[in-house]
Structures are given as C-alpha cells and as structure tokens.
Scaffold this active site. Structure first.
Site, PDB file in Angstrom:
ATOM      1  CB  SER A 157      30.981  42.918  40.538  1.00  0.00           C
ATOM      2  OG  SER A 157      32.241  42.594  41.245  1.00  0.00           O
ATOM      3  CE1 TYR A 170      29.339  37.568  41.922  1.00  0.00           C
ATOM      4  CE2 TYR A 170      31.300  39.068  41.394  1.00  0.00           C
ATOM      5  CZ  TYR A 170      30.087  38.619  41.909  1.00  0.00           C
ATOM      6  OH  TYR A 170      29.488  39.765  42.601  1.00  0.00           O
TER       7      TYR A 170
END
Length: 278
Positions: A157, A170
């Site tokens: 990401s 995350y």
C-alpha cells in the site's frame, strides 16, 4: 498486444471480489488460468464492512470462465497455513503448475495506535503480513521444483511507504511486507523467480467505500458520508482523483507478472496517483 500471460497459471488470494477478482479477470483476459482463494466469511474485528462471500467467489469463477479460462476456486483463510497449502495443492493438481503468485488478501480497521485493541492489532498482522508470508510459502517450493521461474507479487500500500494516521497496525504490516519482498527477491533470484511489492493508493472497492473509511477522511464529522470524506480523499493524491480503479492495480499485476518485466525484481511499485510524493 494480447496473450501476455498465455500458458501461465496465477495463484490469487482475496479473489472473491475487489482487487482480487479484478486481478483474476485481467490475467485471464491475457491467457492465464487461475487458482482463486478467499476466506468467504467475516472477521470479528472488521466492523465497518463485510468480507467476501461464497457467492462473490463464485462470481469470480463465472467471470473467468466466461473468458474461456480455467479456474480452481477454494475457500481458505490465509492465516491458516495448513488450509492454504491444501487449497494451493488442489489448484496444482488440476492446473499443473503456478507461475504468478498474487498475495492480495487484506483487511483494514481504524484507530489511533495506542487505542487499538490487542485483537485489532493481531488480526491485521495475521491477515496482512502473516497471510502474505503464508501465500508465498505454500507456492515457492512448487515454483522452484517446476524450474519455470515466475513472479511473486505482494500487495502492500502507499501505507507501506509512508505513515498514515489511524492505521498504525496496517502501516506496520504493509511496511513489513517490503522487507519480506526484498529478502525473497535475493533468495529466489537464482531460481529466476522475481518478487515485487505493489503499492496502491485508495482503490474503488468496499474496503474504501464504507463508514469507517469515510470517518477517517472526515474527522470530527458526526455522520460521515462519501460527500464529507471527499475533500480528504481528494487531498491524498497528487493527481486529481479520490481513488483509482481496481483495474489500474490489475494492469500493474499483469505487467509485473508477465515476461515484459522479466528483469524487474526487488521493486516497490506504486500505483498511487502521486500519493507518495505529496
């Protein structure tokens, strides 16, 4: 150009919908057969959106088969190494080999780092990091034995390249994937197996379009909606878009999985509309 991955087999996790389905369909369009895996059930700490269902995975099957490609779809949890190995082996039994691995399965929850529950932390690490490791682990011995080379793509990401508030668990998992990728790229290079990470910005999927994400992008708003989140979404990227489409990520998967990228390994590959230069 067509048939860019003709004769190849791709193993894709989180293939029930969203990016995973898009990857399966895009690779099938270019000639690949697919081994598709998804958990097809919810995880308790993921409260802002529901995960894929059995029906979602069957829709992926239908879309791939409509392209004239073969697909083996198995319900499996990437956190369960034994179950994931069985799913992979089922695909190999029917399709013979694997050339492209896409460790795509992932979840997200939100909270300030010190306010995350222990279970929130554990679930994110288990799915987004250990699940990626498990995906590579079950496939690599078969790829080495086949002697065909191949490509392993780990979905990270923009949060794997910079810090973002409210997603510490995350961010930690997505950064860790980069270290794993760099190590595996060195380890697997002698086997002509390339390993890269892909770093999307916001993508137009259920993981983005839900109340939890809207709240993240419109802090302080008592009733967050897409409209209240839009200024925050637009501020993330250098290019004027609130998100990219799943197919934008799938096109990167196609390139990195194909022989066009035969000498591309150990790379962090952003598809981020300029988010990392903001």
């Amino acid at each position: 150009m067509s048939g860019r991955v003709e004769g190849k087999v791709a193993f894709i996790t989180g293939a029930g919908r969203g990016q995973g389905r898009s990857h399966a369909v895009r690779l099938a369009e270019e000639g690949a057969d697919i081994i598709a895996v998804d958990i097809c059930e919810n995880i308790e700490t993921v409260t802002h959106y529901s995960l894929a269902t059995d029906q979602d995975l069957q829709e992926t099957v239908a879309q791939v088969e409509a392209l004239g490609r073969r697909i083996v779809a198995v319900k499996a949890d990437v956190r369960d190494l034994v179950g994931l190995q069985k799913a992979f082996d089922t695909g190999i039994e029917q399709l013979g080999h694997v050339d492209i691995v896409v460790a795509n399965a992932g979840i997200i929850t939100y909270g300030q780092s010190w306010e995350l529950t222990a279970q929130q932390w554990q679930d994110i690490i288990d799915v987004n990091l250990t699940g990626v490791f498990n995906t590579a682990k079950v496939a690599i011995p078969s790829m080495i034995d086949a002697g065909r080379g191949g490509a392993i793509l780990l979905t990270s990401s923009v949060c794997g390249l910079k810090g973002t508030q409210g997603t510490g668990h995350y961010v930690a998992a997505k950064h860790a994937i980069v270290g794993l990728m760099r190590t595996m790229a060195n380890e697997l290079g002698p086997h002509s197996i390339r390993v890269n990470t892909i770093h999307p910005t916001n993508v137009d999927t259920v993981m983005l379009k839900n109340p939890g994400a809207y709240a993240m992008f419109s802090p302080g708003e008592p009733e967050p909606t897409m409209d209240t989140a839009m200024p925050g979404l637009m501020s993330l990227d250098a290019l004027p878009t609130p998100w990219v489409d799943p197919t934008d990520i799938s096109n990167a998967v196609l390139f990195l999985g194909s022989d066009e990228a035969r000498y591309v390994t150990g790379v962090t590959f952003p598809v981020d509309a300029g988010a990392c230069v903001k």
